[in-house]
Design an enzyme around this catalytic site. Structure first.
Site, PDB file in Angstrom:
ATOM      1  N   ASN A  17     -76.682 -52.213 -27.729  1.00 17.29           N
ATOM      2  CA  ASN A  17     -76.305 -52.641 -29.078  1.00 17.29           C
ATOM      3  C   ASN A  17     -75.481 -53.911 -29.030  1.00 17.29           C
ATOM      4  OD1 ASN A  17     -77.280 -50.128 -30.146  1.00 17.29           O
ATOM      5  ND2 ASN A  17     -75.291 -49.175 -29.737  1.00 17.29           N
ATOM      6  N   GLY A  45     -73.339 -50.637 -26.481  1.00 15.89           N
ATOM      7  CA  GLY A  45     -74.307 -49.550 -26.420  1.00 15.89           C
ATOM      8  C   GLY A  45     -74.015 -48.715 -25.189  1.00 15.89           C
ATOM      9  N   ASN A  49     -73.574 -50.298 -21.487  1.00 17.98           N
ATOM     10  CA  ASN A  49     -72.220 -50.240 -20.920  1.00 17.98           C
ATOM     11  C   ASN A  49     -72.219 -49.517 -19.581  1.00 17.98           C
ATOM     12  OD1 ASN A  49     -71.234 -51.479 -23.231  1.00 17.98           O
ATOM     13  ND2 ASN A  49     -70.497 -49.576 -24.152  1.00 17.98           N
ATOM     14  N   GLY A 213     -56.620 -38.628 -17.450  1.00 14.35           N
ATOM     15  CA  GLY A 213     -57.503 -38.531 -16.296  1.00 14.35           C
ATOM     16  C   GLY A 213     -58.725 -37.677 -16.533  1.00 14.35           C
ATOM     17  N   ASP A 241     -67.684 -44.899 -21.126  1.00 12.74           N
ATOM     18  CA  ASP A 241     -68.910 -45.398 -20.505  1.00 12.74           C
ATOM     19  C   ASP A 241     -68.620 -46.006 -19.141  1.00 12.74           C
ATOM     20  OD1 ASP A 241     -70.378 -44.658 -22.737  1.00 12.74           O
ATOM     21  OD2 ASP A 241     -70.157 -46.624 -23.693  1.00 12.74           O
TER      22      ASP A 241
END
Length: 292
Positions: A17, A45, A49, A213, A241
């Site tokens: 994207n 996107g 990513n 984490g 991502d």
């Protein structure tokens, strides 16, 4: 399979994207208008990513996806090429590319609206797509393209002994037998609660907890917990991502090392505005890796 085990071949099937990012002191409430402090267009996107993150974190990545024939397509293809990601299986379709409208507040938290565009055209895999998946060490997928296409890719990967890493986001319930073919599932804590028992058949489950984490549950009840380096967060867009792509790139090292690598990469991704623009290189991750 890759000839270099330290640089795994990763096929990423997913979305790409153009992110339209607006910054503001406070995200607007329903019906409220606020003044923005900045605007940027950044390729993103979840699929793209994660592909860029896996490539920068040490993988050899081939991207399977679609862009439109609009003004954004060239920039979207270019950011993958510039990052070293293979684009031989990136198709061009008639119509608009995918976009995401993102609002980021002063604390770095975001709200996102995704319009799929060309990503919705990924309704089938070609023989060439299937060959890339079968030859890869890892298949990495998300759920921003049609689910039936993801399912076909997962089943083909499993049949060819390609490790399947699935980030089931946006979270949705999938066919029960599909989960048995997923080797590694990566979810955030909210997605884990939403999916619940769906995740039980997955051999390796990784749950991210933002700045706190990540945790891991593996075969025979094995459990791990990994903290993240403390950083000054500017924008959390794409951090999950980045974590997932880095995890895939380091999975061959084992869950403990991969979890540390991914948690460090995800934290570093919050220190820069935007998604793809914030993804750290292998050298930055190594420099920030916590001592073991």
């Amino acid at each position: 399979m890759t000839a270099d085990p330290s640089k795994p071949a990763i096929a990423v099937l997913g979305s790409i994207n153009m992110d339209l990012v607006t910054t503001t002191e406070q995200r607007p409430a329903p019906g409220e208008t606020v003044l923005g402090t900045g605007f940027a267009m950044v390729p993103g996107g979840k699929g793209a990513n994660q592909a860029i993150a896996a490539q920068r974190a040490g993988g050899a990545v081939e991207f399977l996806g679609a862009v439109g024939d609009d003004v954004f397509a060239g920039a979207l293809r270019g950011v993958l090429n510039d990052s070293g990601v293979g684009t031989g299986r990136l198709r061009t379709v008639t119509g608009p590319s995918g976009i995401a409208a993102i609002v980021v507040d002063a604390g770095g938290e975001n709200s996102i609206i995704v319009v799929g565009g060309a990503n919705a055209a990924m309704t089938a895999l070609t023989d060439a797509d299937l060959a890339v998946i079968a030859a890869a060490d890892i298949l990495l997928c998300q759920l921003e393209i049609p689910v039936d296409t993801v399912a076909a890719a997962v089943m083909h990967a499993s049949a060819n002994r390609t490790v399947v890493v699935l980030n089931p986001s946006p979270a949705q319930h999938l066919m029960a037998d599909l989960w048995a073919h997923v080797d590694v599932a990566v979810v955030n804590s909210g997605e884990a609660r939403h999916l619940g028992s769906d995740l039980e058949p997955v051999a390796h489950l990784v749950i991210t907890h933002g700045a706190d984490g990540a945790t891991y549950r593996g075969p025979n009840g094995r459990e791990l917990s990994q903290s993240s380096p403390r950083v000054e967060a500017i924008d959390t867009t794409g951090a999950g991502d980045t974590f997932t792509g880095a995890l895939a790139a380091a999975w061959h090292r084992g869950p403990e090392a991969a979890l540390a690598w991914a948690s460090t990469a995800g934290a570093l991704a919050t220190t820069t505005l935007g998604a793809s623009s914030s993804i750290p290189t292998q050298e930055r991750i190594e420099a920030a890796l916590p001592p073991r």
